[in-house]
Scaffold this active site. Structure first.
Site, mmCIF file in Angstrom:
data_model
loop_
_atom_site.group_PDB
_atom_site.id
_atom_site.type_symbol
_atom_site.label_atom_id
_atom_site.label_comp_id
_atom_site.label_asym_id
_atom_site.label_seq_id
_atom_site.Cartn_x
_atom_site.Cartn_y
_atom_site.Cartn_z
ATOM 1 N N ASN A 1 0.503 -1.077 -0.037
ATOM 2 C CA ASN A 1 0.377 -0.021 0.603
ATOM 3 C C ASN A 1 1.195 1.040 -0.069
ATOM 4 O O ASN A 1 1.347 1.591 0.972
ATOM 5 C CB ASN A 1 -1.333 0.273 1.181
ATOM 6 C CG ASN A 1 -1.413 1.198 2.022
ATOM 7 O OD1 ASN A 1 -1.786 2.235 0.312
ATOM 8 N ND2 ASN A 1 -1.705 1.628 2.655
ATOM 9 N N LYS B 1 0.404 3.934 -0.317
ATOM 10 C CA LYS B 1 -0.084 5.150 0.107
ATOM 11 C C LYS B 1 0.008 6.589 0.009
ATOM 12 O O LYS B 1 -0.314 6.415 -1.073
ATOM 13 C CB LYS B 1 -0.131 5.717 1.699
ATOM 14 C CG LYS B 1 0.000 4.442 2.558
ATOM 15 C CD LYS B 1 0.442 4.619 3.695
ATOM 16 C CE LYS B 1 -0.112 3.114 5.306
ATOM 17 N NZ LYS B 1 -0.186 3.365 6.457
ATOM 18 N N HIS C 1 -9.946 1.250 5.094
ATOM 19 C CA HIS C 1 -8.167 1.587 5.828
ATOM 20 C C HIS C 1 -8.541 2.373 7.011
ATOM 21 O O HIS C 1 -9.148 2.878 7.450
ATOM 22 C CB HIS C 1 -7.203 1.427 4.480
ATOM 23 C CG HIS C 1 -5.628 1.872 5.147
ATOM 24 N ND1 HIS C 1 -5.430 3.350 6.482
ATOM 25 C CD2 HIS C 1 -4.858 1.139 5.303
ATOM 26 C CE1 HIS C 1 -3.859 3.217 6.473
ATOM 27 N NE2 HIS C 1 -3.769 1.027 6.007
ATOM 28 N N GLU D 1 -6.422 5.008 7.867
ATOM 29 C CA GLU D 1 -6.502 6.468 7.896
ATOM 30 C C GLU D 1 -7.376 6.748 6.974
ATOM 31 O O GLU D 1 -8.317 8.299 7.502
ATOM 32 C CB GLU D 1 -5.255 6.023 6.826
ATOM 33 C CG GLU D 1 -4.153 6.341 7.634
ATOM 34 C CD GLU D 1 -2.767 5.386 6.946
ATOM 35 O OE1 GLU D 1 -2.740 6.115 5.542
ATOM 36 O OE2 GLU D 1 -2.082 5.202 7.400
ATOM 37 N N GLU E 1 -5.127 -5.140 10.585
ATOM 38 C CA GLU E 1 -4.554 -3.991 11.196
ATOM 39 C C GLU E 1 -4.818 -2.990 11.941
ATOM 40 O O GLU E 1 -5.453 -2.284 12.568
ATOM 41 C CB GLU E 1 -4.202 -2.967 9.603
ATOM 42 C CG GLU E 1 -3.728 -3.459 8.341
ATOM 43 C CD GLU E 1 -3.345 -2.495 7.507
ATOM 44 O OE1 GLU E 1 -2.294 -3.010 6.237
ATOM 45 O OE2 GLU E 1 -4.190 -1.421 6.965
ATOM 46 N N GLY F 1 2.547 2.028 11.095
ATOM 47 C CA GLY F 1 3.650 2.841 10.870
ATOM 48 C C GLY F 1 4.222 3.828 12.059
ATOM 49 O O GLY F 1 5.132 4.305 11.648
ATOM 50 N N SER G 1 3.720 -2.089 9.907
ATOM 51 C CA SER G 1 4.643 -1.796 10.586
ATOM 52 C C SER G 1 5.469 -3.539 10.183
ATOM 53 O O SER G 1 6.439 -3.767 10.463
ATOM 54 C CB SER G 1 5.405 -2.180 11.927
ATOM 55 O OG SER G 1 4.168 -0.552 13.020
HETATM 56 P P1 PGA Z 1 2.925 0.312 7.468
HETATM 57 O O1 PGA Z 1 1.670 0.470 6.936
HETATM 58 O O2 PGA Z 1 3.430 -1.379 6.870
HETATM 59 O O3 PGA Z 1 3.992 1.204 6.806
HETATM 60 O O4 PGA Z 1 3.049 0.509 9.538
HETATM 61 C C1 PGA Z 1 0.581 -0.764 7.150
HETATM 62 C C2 PGA Z 1 -0.989 0.142 6.401
HETATM 63 O O5 PGA Z 1 -0.829 0.757 6.726
HETATM 64 O O6 PGA Z 1 -1.179 -0.436 5.725
#
Ligand code: PGA
Length: 240
Positions: free
Chosen positions: A6, A8, A89, A91, A157, A163, A202
């Site tokens: 992903n 982003k 997601h 976010e 997640e 992150g 992560s």
């Molecule tokens: P990350 O993000 O691997 O940077 O923690 C995962 C995600 O948001 O799908």
């Protein structure tokens, strides 16, 4: 195993070189199915530059079209070349997607023929009061389709793991996967066993092998570490 990157809001046309490099690795033989959810601006070019990697979108609007300035419908994303889409997601949930909208987006994605990856996950506060399983099962209940569609997947997640470098204990991830699996079987019968449940948050080359060894895990959803072939290919290798 399904391994999804992903990107982003990262990546310009120059970064398509990373898509090409990742695709080259996958073409040379990879145990996992691999997808990259790139920014919408790159979907068409990415799709045109890959042979083995599946190209996806990161979100879609819930309506099929109309006066929604700046938005992209699922059909538009499919037309650009997307084959899958991430829905719900954290976010996007943090930016206003409530359960009703996530559910509507799932329906829109399915209607456009995109394979949906539904993200579920608890916040740190929910985890701290022991509500993890209840939260993720509630999110799944409210957004999953009435019948299983091709390519349907869930991604667990934890919001606090995205992150941050923080990853749950393997036993805690296994417990969440088991709770979601029970729910899927209760809802869909035996067919519920076939819906992949990914982990995201992560994921790196350093922890991928251990994560992919968790009982009943269907793969991983990778953010930051999917942005370059150098950081993503070792995660693909861990699936072997
Ligand atoms: P990350 O993000 O691997 O940077 O923690 C995962 C995600 O948001 O799908």
């Amino acid at each position: 195993m399904l391994i999804v990157g992903n990107w982003k809001m990262h990546g310009d046309r120059q970064r398509l070189a990373e898509v090409v490099a990742i695709d080259r690795h996958v073409r040379q033989g990879c145990a996992a199915r691999v997808a990259l959810c790139v920014p919408a601006t790159l979907i068409a070019a990415a799709r045109g530059s890959v042979e083995a990697v599946v190209i996806g979108a990161q979100d879609c609007h819930q309506e099929q079209g109309g006066a929604f300035t700046g938005q992209l419908s699922a059909a538009m994303l499919a037309d650009a070349g997307a084959q899958i889409v991430v829905i719900g997601h954290s976010e996007c949930r943090a930016a206003g997607d409530d359960d009703a909208r996530v559910s509507a987006k799932m329906a829109a994605a399915i209607g456009a023929g995109l394979a949906p990856i539904l993200c579920v996950g608890e916040t740190a506060a929910e985890r701290d009061v022991g509500r993890t399983a209840a939260v993720v099962v509630d999110q799944a209940r409210s957004a999953l389709p009435a019948a299983i569609v091709a390519g349907l997947a869930l991604a667990y997640e934890p919001v606090w793991a995205i992150g941050t470098g923080g990853v749950p204990l393997a036993s805690d991830i296994a417990a969440v996967i088991a709770a979601l699996r029970d729910y899927l079987i209760g809802r869909y019968g035996a067919a519920g066993r076939g819906v992949p449940i990914l982990y995201g948050g992560s994921v790196t080359a350093g922890n991928a092998a251990a994560l992919l060894g968790i009982d009943d895990i269907g793969g991983v959803l990778v953010g930051g570490a999917s942005l370059t072939a150098d950081s993503f290919v070792p995660i693909l290798a861990a699936a072997a």
